[in-house]
Enzyme design. Structure first.
Site, PDB file in Angstrom:
ATOM      1  N   TYR A 101     -11.589  32.056  32.159  1.00  0.00           N
ATOM      2  CA  TYR A 101     -10.475  32.218  31.212  1.00  0.00           C
ATOM      3  C   TYR A 101     -10.333  30.935  30.411  1.00  0.00           C
ATOM      4  O   TYR A 101     -10.455  29.832  30.964  1.00  0.00           O
ATOM      5  CB  TYR A 101      -9.162  32.485  31.975  1.00  0.00           C
ATOM      6  CG  TYR A 101      -7.937  32.412  31.100  1.00  0.00           C
ATOM      7  CD1 TYR A 101      -7.417  33.559  30.502  1.00  0.00           C
ATOM      8  CD2 TYR A 101      -7.286  31.191  30.853  1.00  0.00           C
ATOM      9  CE1 TYR A 101      -6.303  33.497  29.677  1.00  0.00           C
ATOM     10  CE2 TYR A 101      -6.179  31.125  30.026  1.00  0.00           C
ATOM     11  CZ  TYR A 101      -5.691  32.285  29.447  1.00  0.00           C
ATOM     12  OH  TYR A 101      -4.593  32.222  28.629  1.00  0.00           O
ATOM     13  N   GLU A 189      -7.353  32.839  22.598  1.00  0.00           N
ATOM     14  CA  GLU A 189      -7.523  33.087  24.031  1.00  0.00           C
ATOM     15  C   GLU A 189      -8.766  33.931  24.282  1.00  0.00           C
ATOM     16  O   GLU A 189      -9.040  34.877  23.533  1.00  0.00           O
ATOM     17  CB  GLU A 189      -6.287  33.818  24.571  1.00  0.00           C
ATOM     18  CG  GLU A 189      -6.341  34.076  26.071  1.00  0.00           C
ATOM     19  CD  GLU A 189      -5.142  34.899  26.546  1.00  0.00           C
ATOM     20  OE1 GLU A 189      -4.233  34.322  27.167  1.00  0.00           O
ATOM     21  OE2 GLU A 189      -5.125  36.117  26.290  1.00  0.00           O
TER      22      GLU A 189
END
Ligand code: GDP
Ligand code: MN
Length: 392
Positions: A101, A189
């Site tokens: 992530y 993101e």
């Protein structure tokens, strides 16, 4: 301004971040053609401005033409948490060894960009942050220096990236920071940032929010605003040049000046009510502006009562009152049967209130203060009497 995954990936690619090749399509035949072009196996991915598409059945692997047809058929038109799927993205499927992530956002409290990285990607990152916060690395970046390669390598190491992909992760972080900075994004993101079995690091998903107020610096990004995926009321407001944000309560709000409208939302919430929208009518006081604003507010079926909070400055209270009276005269049945609370203060407020009282509009109540107005409108929205009307 939020971007769809495939639009985010386009930006990523422009800045040297690795993504899989693919095509955005809007019908089943085009999906099949696209799959043939990118090569099987493919992933069929719903393009909506909401996360958790995988869990909702909006991300499906397809090994052949029949499967693409089946998945595109079921995903196009699908409703994902209130968002209808109009577009699917077909990309060549990746083999996945690990799911990481990575994100960049502005930490307003620290006044610095914040890089977040975790090797526990692919899942709900909020869960990771809550249950195992030590597995979500958070590092501020010096806004003047930017994210250096050294710092990016350190972040990858600290986060526990496999040793052989530390360099690849650092490259991805630096590129992600470059997207964030040079595109005026408020958020970039990647979840998951994957490591393939042959140790390539690649963005499998993209979440990008651009700063709408900086769009004028990026004419090439203006077309990314995807009107089909916007809230229809917000789209209509934008077309009419009105500052409107839909909220999920039942009390319509109209005020002049963004600060006043925001405090009105707070006061209504304090009085136990739930605002249905933010609407800043700006300096507009004429009947057309007000009627347009009222129509917009009432186009939301959830609205049970409306609060007008006007502070006369340059906009004079008597002008606003005249605008209101003219607008009320033109309302349809639903408009006429919806209770309105009007708080008029500031320049020429006495004159404005006198005009309203003389007009004796049914279903229009006046209030002297913001708190009183909020209490009245909350009472009216819940079906209780609000006390005296304007004419009383
Ligand atoms: P989200 O659910 O909206 O976040 O959509 P994602 O794009 O993140 O996809 C959800 C999940 O689908 C990912 O975490 C992966 O596990 C899986 N997935 C997506 N693309 C691929 C792919 O190319 N290959 C494989 N094996 N899995 C994929
Ligand atoms: Mn994702």
């Amino acid at each position: 301004m939020d971007l769809l995954e495939y639009q985010g990936k386009e930006l990523f690619a422009r800045h040297g971040l690795r993504v899989s090749s693919g095509k955005a399509v809007t019908d089943v035949d085009a999906a099949v053609a696209a799959a043939g072009e990118v090569g099987y196996p493919v992933v069929v991915k719903a393009q909506v401005l909401i996360g958790g598409r995988g869990k909702a059945g909006g991300v499906k692997l397809a090994a052949d033409e029949a499967e693409v047809r089946e998945h595109a058929q079921s995903i196009l038109g699908m409703d994902i948490k209130g968002h209808t799927v109009h577009t699917v993205w077909i990309e060549h499927a990746s083999d996945i060894a690990s799911e990481y992530y990575a994100s960049i956002l502005l930490d307003r409290a620290a006044k610095k960009p914040l890089v977040m990285f975790s090797v526990e990607g692919g899942v709900d990152i909020e869960e990771v942050a809550e249950r195992t916060p030590e597995k979500l690395i958070r590092r501020h970046v010096d806004p003047l220096a930017g994210l250096s390669r050294e710092q990016a390598v350190q972040i990858a190491r600290d986060g526990g990236a496999d040793a052989d992909v530390v360099e690849g992760v650092a490259d991805a972080l630096v590129a992600l920071y470059d997207v964030w900075l040079s595109e005026d994004a408020t958020l970039t993101e990647i979840n998951p940032l994957i490591v393939t079995p042959d140790r390539e690091v690649r963005a499998l998903d993209a979440k990008v929010s651009l700063d709408g107020n900086a769009l004028y610096r990026h004419p090439e990004n203006q077309s990314l605003s995807d009107s089909a995926n916007e809230d229809p009321l917000e789209r209509r407001a934008k077309e009419e040049g009105v500052q409107y944000v839909k909220l999920d309560g039942d009390i319509g709000i109209l005020g002049n000046g963004a600060g006043l409208v925001m405090s009105t939302l707070d006061v209504v919430a304090q009085a136990g009510g739930r605002p249905a929208n933010f609407l800043d009518a700006g300096g507009g006081s004429n009947a057309d502006t007000i009627r347009g604003a009222v129509e917009l507010i009432l186009a939301n079926d959830a609205v049970k009562a409306v609060l007008f909070n006007i502070f006369g400055g340059i906009t004079r209270g008597d002008e606003v009152a005249e605008g209101l009276i003219a607008a009320f005269g033109q309302l349809d049945e639903r408009g006429k049967s919806t209770p309105f609370v009007v708080r008029l203060d500031g320049t020429n407020d006495v004159e404005g209130r006198r005009l309203l009282a003389e007009a004796a509009l049914p279903n229009v109540y006046s209030a002297a203060t913001m708190n009183e107005a909020a209490e009245k409108v909350v009472a009216l929205a819940s079906g209780r009497a609000a006390g005296a009307g304007v004419s009383a």
